[in-house]
Design a protein around this motif. Sequence first.
Motif, mmCIF file in Angstrom:
data_model
loop_
_atom_site.group_PDB
_atom_site.id
_atom_site.type_symbol
_atom_site.label_atom_id
_atom_site.label_comp_id
_atom_site.label_asym_id
_atom_site.label_seq_id
_atom_site.Cartn_x
_atom_site.Cartn_y
_atom_site.Cartn_z
ATOM 1 N N CYS A 48 0.745 -1.145 -0.028
ATOM 2 C CA CYS A 48 0.008 -0.071 0.008
ATOM 3 C C CYS A 48 0.930 1.314 0.113
ATOM 4 O O CYS A 48 0.833 2.049 -0.788
ATOM 5 N N PHE A 49 1.851 1.294 0.799
ATOM 6 C CA PHE A 49 2.764 2.372 0.799
ATOM 7 C C PHE A 49 3.671 2.470 -0.230
ATOM 8 O O PHE A 49 3.906 3.478 -0.840
ATOM 9 N N LYS A 50 4.179 1.348 -0.717
ATOM 10 C CA LYS A 50 5.191 1.418 -2.019
ATOM 11 C C LYS A 50 4.199 1.942 -3.311
ATOM 12 O O LYS A 50 4.792 2.384 -4.057
ATOM 13 N N SER A 51 3.070 1.643 -3.255
ATOM 14 C CA SER A 51 1.989 2.183 -4.290
ATOM 15 C C SER A 51 1.865 3.545 -4.186
ATOM 16 O O SER A 51 2.090 4.258 -5.258
ATOM 17 N N ILE A 52 2.170 4.299 -3.135
ATOM 18 C CA ILE A 52 2.099 5.383 -3.157
ATOM 19 C C ILE A 52 3.354 6.306 -3.230
ATOM 20 O O ILE A 52 3.579 7.303 -3.967
ATOM 21 N N THR A 53 4.329 5.655 -2.711
ATOM 22 C CA THR A 53 5.618 6.490 -2.732
ATOM 23 C C THR A 53 6.475 6.017 -4.055
ATOM 24 O O THR A 53 7.404 6.814 -4.302
ATOM 25 N N HIS A 54 6.143 4.991 -4.790
ATOM 26 C CA HIS A 54 6.885 4.330 -5.418
ATOM 27 C C HIS A 54 8.230 4.021 -5.370
ATOM 28 O O HIS A 54 9.279 4.094 -5.906
ATOM 29 N N ARG A 55 8.715 3.812 -3.802
ATOM 30 C CA ARG A 55 9.870 3.330 -3.478
ATOM 31 C C ARG A 55 9.669 2.113 -2.625
ATOM 32 O O ARG A 55 8.579 2.053 -2.046
ATOM 33 N N PRO A 56 11.015 1.527 -2.558
ATOM 34 C CA PRO A 56 10.885 0.283 -1.513
ATOM 35 C C PRO A 56 10.201 0.511 0.015
ATOM 36 O O PRO A 56 10.748 1.676 0.113
ATOM 37 N N VAL A 57 9.667 -0.348 0.441
ATOM 38 C CA VAL A 57 9.183 -0.221 1.861
ATOM 39 C C VAL A 57 10.126 -1.010 2.863
ATOM 40 O O VAL A 57 10.286 -2.242 2.418
ATOM 41 N N VAL A 58 10.654 -0.367 3.875
ATOM 42 C CA VAL A 58 11.548 -1.237 4.862
ATOM 43 C C VAL A 58 10.528 -1.802 5.757
ATOM 44 O O VAL A 58 10.050 -0.885 6.771
ATOM 45 N N ASP A 59 10.679 -3.201 5.830
ATOM 46 C CA ASP A 59 9.869 -3.802 6.895
ATOM 47 C C ASP A 59 10.451 -4.869 7.724
ATOM 48 O O ASP A 59 9.643 -5.583 8.555
ATOM 49 N N ASP A 60 11.585 -5.208 7.103
ATOM 50 C CA ASP A 60 12.126 -6.574 7.810
ATOM 51 C C ASP A 60 13.798 -6.129 7.777
ATOM 52 O O ASP A 60 14.468 -6.434 6.845
ATOM 53 N N LEU A 61 14.353 -6.116 9.135
ATOM 54 C CA LEU A 61 15.738 -5.905 9.092
ATOM 55 C C LEU A 61 16.605 -7.128 8.715
ATOM 56 O O LEU A 61 17.604 -6.869 8.202
ATOM 57 N N TRP A 62 15.958 -8.069 8.737
ATOM 58 C CA TRP A 62 16.711 -9.400 8.715
ATOM 59 C C TRP A 62 16.419 -10.131 7.273
ATOM 60 O O TRP A 62 17.011 -11.354 7.033
ATOM 61 N N ASP A 63 15.815 -9.551 6.293
ATOM 62 C CA ASP A 63 15.428 -10.155 5.129
ATOM 63 C C ASP A 63 16.631 -9.825 4.032
ATOM 64 O O ASP A 63 17.006 -8.715 3.613
ATOM 65 N N THR A 64 17.401 -10.880 3.991
ATOM 66 C CA THR A 64 18.746 -10.752 3.181
ATOM 67 C C THR A 64 18.438 -10.401 1.622
ATOM 68 O O THR A 64 19.320 -9.905 0.948
ATOM 69 N N ASN A 65 17.386 -10.837 1.219
ATOM 70 C CA ASN A 65 16.958 -10.640 -0.279
ATOM 71 C C ASN A 65 16.471 -9.018 -0.309
ATOM 72 O O ASN A 65 16.449 -8.552 -1.697
ATOM 73 N N ALA A 66 16.263 -8.373 0.773
ATOM 74 C CA ALA A 66 15.178 -6.903 0.051
ATOM 75 C C ALA A 66 16.498 -5.962 0.351
ATOM 76 O O ALA A 66 17.412 -5.946 1.148
ATOM 77 N N GLU A 67 16.403 -5.279 -0.810
ATOM 78 C CA GLU A 67 17.572 -4.455 -1.059
ATOM 79 C C GLU A 67 17.667 -3.175 0.051
ATOM 80 O O GLU A 67 18.906 -2.777 0.321
#
Length: 408
Positions: free
Chosen positions: A52-71
Amino acid sequence: MDPLHNRPIVLGVSGSIACYKAVDLASRLVKAGALVDVVMTANATRFVTPLCFKSITHRPVVDDLWDTNAEMAIEHVGLAKRAAAILIAPATANLLAKLSLGFAEDALQTTVLDTRAPIVIAPAMEGDMYGATTTQEHIARLRARGVVFVEPESGRLASGLSGRGRLADAETILGTLRATLARGGDLAGRRIVISAGGTQEPIDPVRIITNRSSGKMGFALAEAARDRGARVTLIATPTTDALAPPIGTELVRIGTVIEMHEAVRAATAEADALIMAAAVSDYRVAHPAEQKIKKRGAAANGLTIELVANPDILTETVGDFVRVGFAAESEDLLANATQKLDKKRLDLIVANDITGAGSGFGSDTNRVILVGRGGVAEELPTLPKREVADAILDRVAAILATRQKGER
Ligand code: PMT
């Protein structure tokens, strides 16, 4: 210029039912031109999806400190360093406790611990949780470290109970964020007094003498000055009641010219500039009637009201501050404005052409010529009042800077 424009803002969202309001905040931030990175706690993602936030900001959302796949997971350090400000809305009691104690368990806590940017927090929770001694202690501790708080509002809460705990409204949160960002502006530390609206002179308890000023020009000036870091006192008449007072400014409400005169005198005791955008009545009723005037007896066929001259506030308010007046003119614009500049011994006069559509009283735009000492005139096209306000403040800032140089 809006202090949010082109500024990297981290929007922190924690797990309260008020999360849905953060979506609106994200949208307003984007509309204001901010570069918004949303950092969510795990519980926040239960209420609203990161998508929902990504669709508004057009930027990745940070929601998991430990997700090694998330840039963005490791990028949170970059976010903390890049941010012009961090806004956390809503902030839960749990998050306030963790921030106050310096926890670094998730991406949001880590970002806050790692930043030097100003932090604005808007709490939302049950009233008793907000009022709890421990929550208030955490808030006091964070305040002492320079964190700015936007108090929650009182009202009906998600539980159905009433109390103080509702997330403050979006305008209040964003106004506070703007005022916080403006601390580095070119008017930072300056005190500016601005008058707005049309004065009201009583005839009797029912009738008044007033004019068509809505206060839009004065309020635009107050907002613009705040956004450039000034401490603003806004002296406003009842004709401005329909306008939302700019958050972070001191609002003084008055009605008559005598009241405005007194308020201006008090506010300018330590001011750097006075800008009189108000339309001030040159006359007042000599003897306002205590009771409503009836259409009978002596007044049956007509009524004569005796008027006496009001003080000229600009002329009579003297001191070591920059003095700016307006001249609303329907003819001989430049000649009349220049005459007022000289007569009232002003540093700048804003010659306001009130003949054209979209200019002067009540409109959202204005057409003015700025005339400084020595008669140097700068004609502006028809512009939104906010842009006119910024052009006026450019001149005020320049005069203040020149005076400061002279003092050295
Ligand atoms: O409020 P809006 O609807 O947005 O409209 C904006 C505006 C048209 C009111 C504003 O842009 C404007 O032009 N304000 C000045 C109105 C005016 O009529 O000024 P004036 O020419 O009467 O007075 C000249 C200056 O002296 C003004 O700065 C006025 O505030 C000041 N004055 C006037 C009379 C008085 N007794 N004391 C004063 O200080």
